[in-house]
Write a protein that holds these residues in place. Structure first.
Motif, PDB file in Angstrom:
ATOM      1  N   UNK A 165      14.122 -10.248  18.789  1.00 56.73           N
ATOM      2  CA  UNK A 165      15.094  -9.872  19.704  1.00 56.73           C
ATOM      3  C   UNK A 165      14.591  -9.677  21.167  1.00 56.73           C
ATOM      4  N   UNK A 166      15.346  -9.531  22.108  1.00 57.50           N
ATOM      5  CA  UNK A 166      15.061  -9.184  23.344  1.00 57.50           C
ATOM      6  C   UNK A 166      15.921  -8.105  24.079  1.00 57.50           C
ATOM      7  N   UNK A 167      15.344  -7.365  24.906  1.00 63.34           N
ATOM      8  CA  UNK A 167      16.209  -6.021  25.271  1.00 63.34           C
ATOM      9  C   UNK A 167      17.166  -6.614  26.663  1.00 63.34           C
ATOM     10  N   UNK A 168      18.327  -6.323  26.557  1.00 64.28           N
ATOM     11  CA  UNK A 168      19.256  -6.570  27.662  1.00 64.28           C
ATOM     12  C   UNK A 168      19.324  -5.309  28.491  1.00 64.28           C
ATOM     13  N   UNK A 169      19.072  -5.123  29.634  1.00 62.94           N
ATOM     14  CA  UNK A 169      19.033  -4.020  30.420  1.00 62.94           C
ATOM     15  C   UNK A 169      20.489  -3.726  30.855  1.00 62.94           C
ATOM     16  N   UNK A 170      21.283  -4.711  31.043  1.00 66.26           N
ATOM     17  CA  UNK A 170      22.712  -4.504  31.304  1.00 66.26           C
ATOM     18  C   UNK A 170      23.559  -4.150  30.386  1.00 66.26           C
ATOM     19  N   UNK A 171      23.346  -4.538  29.225  1.00 61.57           N
ATOM     20  CA  UNK A 171      24.032  -3.843  27.997  1.00 61.57           C
ATOM     21  C   UNK A 171      23.502  -2.838  27.377  1.00 61.57           C
ATOM     22  N   UNK A 172      22.120  -2.623  27.442  1.00 61.36           N
ATOM     23  CA  UNK A 172      21.330  -1.753  26.680  1.00 61.36           C
ATOM     24  C   UNK A 172      21.057  -1.916  25.356  1.00 61.36           C
TER      25      UNK A 172
ATOM     26  N   UNK B 214      12.743  -4.810  18.489  1.00 65.45           N
ATOM     27  CA  UNK B 214      13.007  -4.661  19.860  1.00 65.45           C
ATOM     28  C   UNK B 214      13.636  -3.064  20.096  1.00 65.45           C
ATOM     29  N   UNK B 215      12.994  -2.313  21.275  1.00 60.59           N
ATOM     30  CA  UNK B 215      13.483  -1.257  21.608  1.00 60.59           C
ATOM     31  C   UNK B 215      13.752  -1.025  23.044  1.00 60.59           C
ATOM     32  N   UNK B 216      14.355   0.037  23.443  1.00 60.67           N
ATOM     33  CA  UNK B 216      14.586  -0.024  24.850  1.00 60.67           C
ATOM     34  C   UNK B 216      13.097   0.205  25.574  1.00 60.67           C
ATOM     35  N   UNK B 217      12.808  -0.113  26.795  1.00 63.30           N
ATOM     36  CA  UNK B 217      11.562  -0.027  27.467  1.00 63.30           C
ATOM     37  C   UNK B 217      11.000   1.495  27.097  1.00 63.30           C
TER      38      UNK B 217
ATOM     39  N   UNK C 137      19.533  -8.226  21.687  1.00 62.93           N
ATOM     40  CA  UNK C 137      19.965  -9.595  21.256  1.00 62.93           C
ATOM     41  C   UNK C 137      19.178 -10.316  20.739  1.00 62.93           C
ATOM     42  N   UNK C 138      19.556 -11.161  19.666  1.00 66.80           N
ATOM     43  CA  UNK C 138      18.450 -12.270  19.053  1.00 66.80           C
ATOM     44  C   UNK C 138      18.242 -13.194  19.930  1.00 66.80           C
ATOM     45  N   UNK C 139      16.723 -13.556  19.856  1.00 64.32           N
ATOM     46  CA  UNK C 139      16.631 -14.801  20.652  1.00 64.32           C
ATOM     47  C   UNK C 139      17.287 -15.978  20.078  1.00 64.32           C
ATOM     48  N   UNK C 140      17.517 -16.158  18.740  1.00 61.17           N
ATOM     49  CA  UNK C 140      17.845 -16.980  18.138  1.00 61.17           C
ATOM     50  C   UNK C 140      18.841 -16.557  17.168  1.00 61.17           C
ATOM     51  N   UNK C 141      20.150 -16.578  17.486  1.00 55.85           N
ATOM     52  CA  UNK C 141      21.255 -15.863  16.626  1.00 55.85           C
ATOM     53  C   UNK C 141      21.244 -16.653  15.199  1.00 55.85           C
ATOM     54  N   UNK C 142      20.604 -17.776  14.936  1.00 59.58           N
ATOM     55  CA  UNK C 142      20.703 -18.343  13.587  1.00 59.58           C
ATOM     56  C   UNK C 142      19.274 -18.088  12.765  1.00 59.58           C
TER      57      UNK C 142
END
Length: 449
Positions: A303-310, A248-251, A313-318
């Motif tokens: 992971x998926x990029x969260x634009x609010x936090x920059x 995962x990276x920023x756009x 975040x893992x799609x499945x934390x486990x």
């Protein structure tokens, strides 16, 4: 010239069987790794604090290099990049000797620089004399900058002087507008294959591309480069569950590489891809397939990029990772400590957990353990980015010296309200004792040819 490697074709050394095998020191594939406790070494030596704000000249420490004096090792130098704050030069007691601003590049469209990484080219022929030159990556101008080192070393009034030739081409960009997007020169290492030629190996910010450029000197002593070639390492990886993993990276960004170091005895490039792991790449580029030696612990976690936090975040934390216990993203600085023959150690900073991983240069680059650096009267070393190591006795460091970036700098002299960084000096003998490594400083491999 750009040589693109497909994601992972069977013809490459990066076969699925290699990718699915346990990473260096890892447990069963598919299980989240747990590392043993790292060894602990201490240091009491650090450079003055750098501050990344207007008052501090926007100086943010990043990457060091160690220049070894040819005859008086006590006059050796440590050079360090400070990004928009330029370059710093230190002696072996970590006292600042010189501060060089990140001035505009000598181009018609040159702008103030941002110096990211630095390495040393020894024995260049400049204007009829032999000189050692610091090679610096300039992100804001997508080029290399060059600084001749005064042979007096720490005894010189001004140890470094810029000698960059004018109108050097961009390393990764077709034009200035593209440079301003900042997918530009990032990590740098010098490669001197021993045939009288010298090259810089450069990584690209926000991309998977590595470049080499041949260094050339003009009759007036200026230094430039030519014959730029590119190689792209993989940015996506098949996993045992049949999925393909793309870190995962920023756009607009790809999984970048930064730290690079060349084993000058074998022409082997070691490169850290921050969210992936440690690569071994033959030089010249394209003469052999890159091999992923070790993987960060979260290798394969989607992971998926969260634009609010920059943040990603893992799609499945486990979800389990498929990496090893030695590296936690980002994998950052890398350098080589030379032993007798082709033996020695590759040292990598594991920024995500404030450790350093050590691998053999021989024996398939087997893992030799990890260590942390604690402060003795100063702060512990955290979040290390760049590092440099030498096997030569310099100053009081009779078994070699490791210099490493420290961020945040939280020592007693640091202002906790400001963004502070610095560099710490570590006796390599202490690292060798902690990890039971062999030390032989009588070995050849002097950086001067």
């Amino acid at each position: 010239m750009r040589r693109r490697l497909a994601a992972l074709p069977a013809a490459l050394l990066l076969l699925p069987t290699v990718l699915l095998a346990p990473a260096a020191g890892a447990g069963p594939a598919g299980a989240r790794p747990f590392s043993s406790e790292p060894a602990l070494v201490t240091t009491s030596v650090e450079t003055p604090v750098l501050y990344d704000d207007d008052e501090g000249g926007n100086a943010s420490g990043d990457d060091p290099a160690i220049w070894v004096h040819p005859s008086d090792r006590d006059r050796s130098l440590v050079l360090a990049t400070a990004k928009e704050g330029g370059l710093r030069v230190y002696d072996l007691e970590a006292a600042e000797l010189q501060s060089l601003a990140a001035t505009p590049a000598p181009r018609a469209d040159g702008v103030d620089g941002r110096y990211n990484n630095v390495d040393i080219a020894y024995g260049l022929q400049l204007g009829g004399t032999t000189a050692d030159v610091a090679v610096v990556s300039d992100r804001y101008n997508d080029q290399l900058r060059f600084f001749v080192i005064d042979p007096a070393g720490s005894a010189a009034a001004t140890p470094l002087r810029e000698v960059t030739a004018p109108e050097q081409g961009f390393l990764f960009s077709p034009d200035r507008a593209t440079v301003d997007e900042e997918h530009t020169a990032y990590g740098v290492a010098v490669w001197q294959p021993g045939d009288g030629e010298s090259y810089a190996v450069v990584t690209q910010e926000g991309d998977t591309t590595i470049a080499t450029a041949r260094l050339v000197a003009a009759a007036d002593g200026a230094v430039g480069y030519t014959d730029v070639e590119h190689l792209e390492v993989p940015g996506s990886f098949p996993l045992p569950d049949g999925t393909t993993w793309v870190p995962c990276q920023e756009p607009g960004a790809e999984p970048q590489l930064e730290g690079v170091a060349v084993d000058r005895r074998t022409g082997t490039l070691y490169a850290t891809q921050e969210d992936v792991g440690l690569w071994r790449i033959p030089l010249p580029l394209g003469t052999g397939a890159p091999l992923l030696l070790d993987r960060v612990a979260d290798f394969g976690v989607h992971d998926a990029y969260d634009p609010e936090s920059g943040e990603c975040e893992p799609l499945d934390p486990a979800a389990p990772g498929f990496g090893g216990p030695n590296l936690v993203a980002d994998a950052e600085g890398v350098d080589v400590w030379y032993g007798p023959g082709k033996t020695g150690y590759v040292v990598v900073s594991s920024q995500g957990d404030d450790r350093y991983a050590v691998y053999a240069t021989a024996d398939g680059n087997r893992s030799l353990g990890t260590f942390r650096v604690a402060g003795d009267g100063i702060d512990d070393v955290d979040g290390s980015d760049g590092l440099a190591v030498t096997n030569r006795p310099v100053g009081d460091y009779r078994e070699g010296l490791l210099v490493t970036h420290d961020e945040p700098e939280t020592g007693p002299d640091a202002d906790p309200e400001r963004d502070a960084t610095g560099f710490s000096y570590v006796d390599w003998g202490a690292v060798a004792d902690a990890l039971h490594l062999r030390v032989d400083t009588s070995a050849g491999n002097d950086p001067r040819f």
